[in-house]
Scaffold this active site. Structure first.
Site, PDB file in Angstrom:
ATOM      1  N   GLY A 164      71.460  90.843 -11.150  1.00  0.00           N
ATOM      2  CA  GLY A 164      71.291  90.335 -12.414  1.00  0.00           C
ATOM      3  C   GLY A 164      70.010  89.607 -13.061  1.00  0.00           C
ATOM      4  N   GLU A 165      69.327  89.276 -12.009  1.00  0.00           N
ATOM      5  CA  GLU A 165      68.171  88.469 -12.370  1.00  0.00           C
ATOM      6  C   GLU A 165      67.037  89.561 -13.087  1.00  0.00           C
ATOM      7  OE1 GLU A 165      70.302  86.946  -8.868  1.00  0.00           O
ATOM      8  OE2 GLU A 165      69.417  88.770  -9.448  1.00  0.00           O
ATOM      9  N   ALA A 187      72.238  95.569 -10.513  1.00  0.00           N
ATOM     10  CA  ALA A 187      72.107  94.928  -8.749  1.00  0.00           C
ATOM     11  C   ALA A 187      70.783  94.335  -8.890  1.00  0.00           C
ATOM     12  CB  ALA A 187      72.302  95.984  -8.088  1.00  0.00           C
ATOM     13  N   TYR A 188      69.830  94.420  -9.639  1.00  0.00           N
ATOM     14  CA  TYR A 188      68.427  93.985  -9.404  1.00  0.00           C
ATOM     15  C   TYR A 188      68.289  92.427  -9.764  1.00  0.00           C
ATOM     16  CZ  TYR A 188      67.048  99.086  -9.727  1.00  0.00           C
ATOM     17  OH  TYR A 188      66.934 100.213  -9.606  1.00  0.00           O
ATOM     18  N   SER A 189      67.925  91.685  -8.771  1.00  0.00           N
ATOM     19  CA  SER A 189      67.573  92.057  -7.219  1.00  0.00           C
ATOM     20  C   SER A 189      68.387  91.156  -6.237  1.00  0.00           C
ATOM     21  CB  SER A 189      65.968  91.561  -7.216  1.00  0.00           C
ATOM     22  OG  SER A 189      65.916  90.278  -7.509  1.00  0.00           O
TER      23      SER A 189
END
Length: 315
Positions: free
Chosen positions: A63-64, A52-54
């Site tokens: 997924g970043e 979930a980040y960010s």
């Protein structure tokens, strides 16, 4: 650097874990690479992230952070030297926190692809999911273990009753148990871990890695009043700490930092590192100066008097 064994696993980590929540948010890929390089060069080896980040940042979908970490490990050729910790179960658009077997088995493949690796060292249930039985979630982790997609499962944000129930189901059903807990914990936010939950982790031999270890930046000492909240994108989150107890904790940090010629954040992290039953705090950095401070924290040895004073201030 002296490594610490993570519970009953065969994973050994440095006494501080780098938080990847800022990657792709307040740290772009180049900055993230620089921070990760400095961290690894100093002998640290564990990085914490989540699918979930960010997702909360404008323009992001989640997924970043995993993507940046995967790109970094591939470009540096250092996957075998990094302990990769990621999490599953946050709302990624499905509309709820989800630890169902079907969701986990889909989500792990997406995380593996973003991380550009065949296996996740530590895979954590990010949040409790009351709609899914522990047996189903742990059964999914068993299948991931059998397929070699994860090395160990763990849990995050569980209270003592929830962790006890999960451990009991694992024992009763012959399923893999949570080997590591990731709770919120710092000098200010102590009540959810201190006591029954930490006692259970000690009794069961679980590794413990704490998040929000600097109370969203409050324990850096740069927030002393409402006028200071505009210093960062996370400043508004710190407002809850601006009270009498918060100021008492900052005063104790100031005193200890002065005695050791250290930063307040370094003292706050060293206090967690010295807590019996805690393996390592997680902390993030967005600048090289902050990273250097995190590195120094790992070698800061507080005296018994320092720890007692901080304990009293934060009681």
């Amino acid at each position: 650097m002296q490594k610490r064994r993570l519970g009953h696993t065969d994973l050994s980590i440095a006494p501080l874990v780098l938080g990847g929540n800022v990657f792709g948010w307040t740290a772009d890929e180049k900055t993230s690479f620089d921070l990760l390089d400095r961290f690894a060069e100093a002998g640290f080896n564990a990085v914490d992230t989540a699918d979930a980040y960010s997702r909360w940042a404008p323009g992001n979908k989640g997924g970043e952070s995993e993507t940046i970490i995967g790109n970094w490990m591939k470009s540096r050729g250092n996957r075998d030297r990094i302990v990769v910790i990621t999490k599953v179960g946050s709302d990624m658009g499905q509309g709820r926190r989800d630890l169902s077997a079907a969701y986990i088995e889909k989500a792990v493949d997406q995380s593996l692809k973003r991380l550009q690796t065949d296996v996740i060292d530590l895979y954590l249930s990010h949040w409790p999911d009351p709609a899914t039985p522990y047996e189903e979630t742990l059964g999914a982790y068993q299948r991931l273990l059998e397929k070699g997609k994860i090395r160990y499962p763990g849990g995050s944000n569980l209270d003592a009753g929830q962790l006890r129930a999960a451990l009991d189901v694992a024992s009763l059903r012959g399923l893999p148990r949570y080997e590591v807990l990731q709770p919120e914990y710092n000098l200010y936010d102590r009540s959810s871990l201190d006591g029954a939950l930490l006692d259970l982790c000690k009794a069961e031999g679980l590794g413990v890695i704490t998040y929000f270890s600097l109370a969203k930046g409050f324990l850096s000492g740069k927030y002393r009043g409402k006028a200071d909240l505009g210093q960062s994108e996370r400043g508004e989150d710190v407002a809850e700490y601006l009270n009498e107890r918060g100021m008492r904790i900052l005063s104790a940090l100031d005193a200890a930092a002065g005695r050791h010629s250290a930063k307040q954040a370094e003292v706050a992290l060293a206090w967690i590192m010295a807590r019996p039953g805690i393996t390592a705090p997680i902390a993030s950095a967005t600048t090289s100066a902050q990273m250097d401070s995190l590195i120094r924290a790992a070698s800061l040895k507080l005296s018994a008097d320092d720890i007692a004073a901080l304990d009293r201030a934060s009681a």
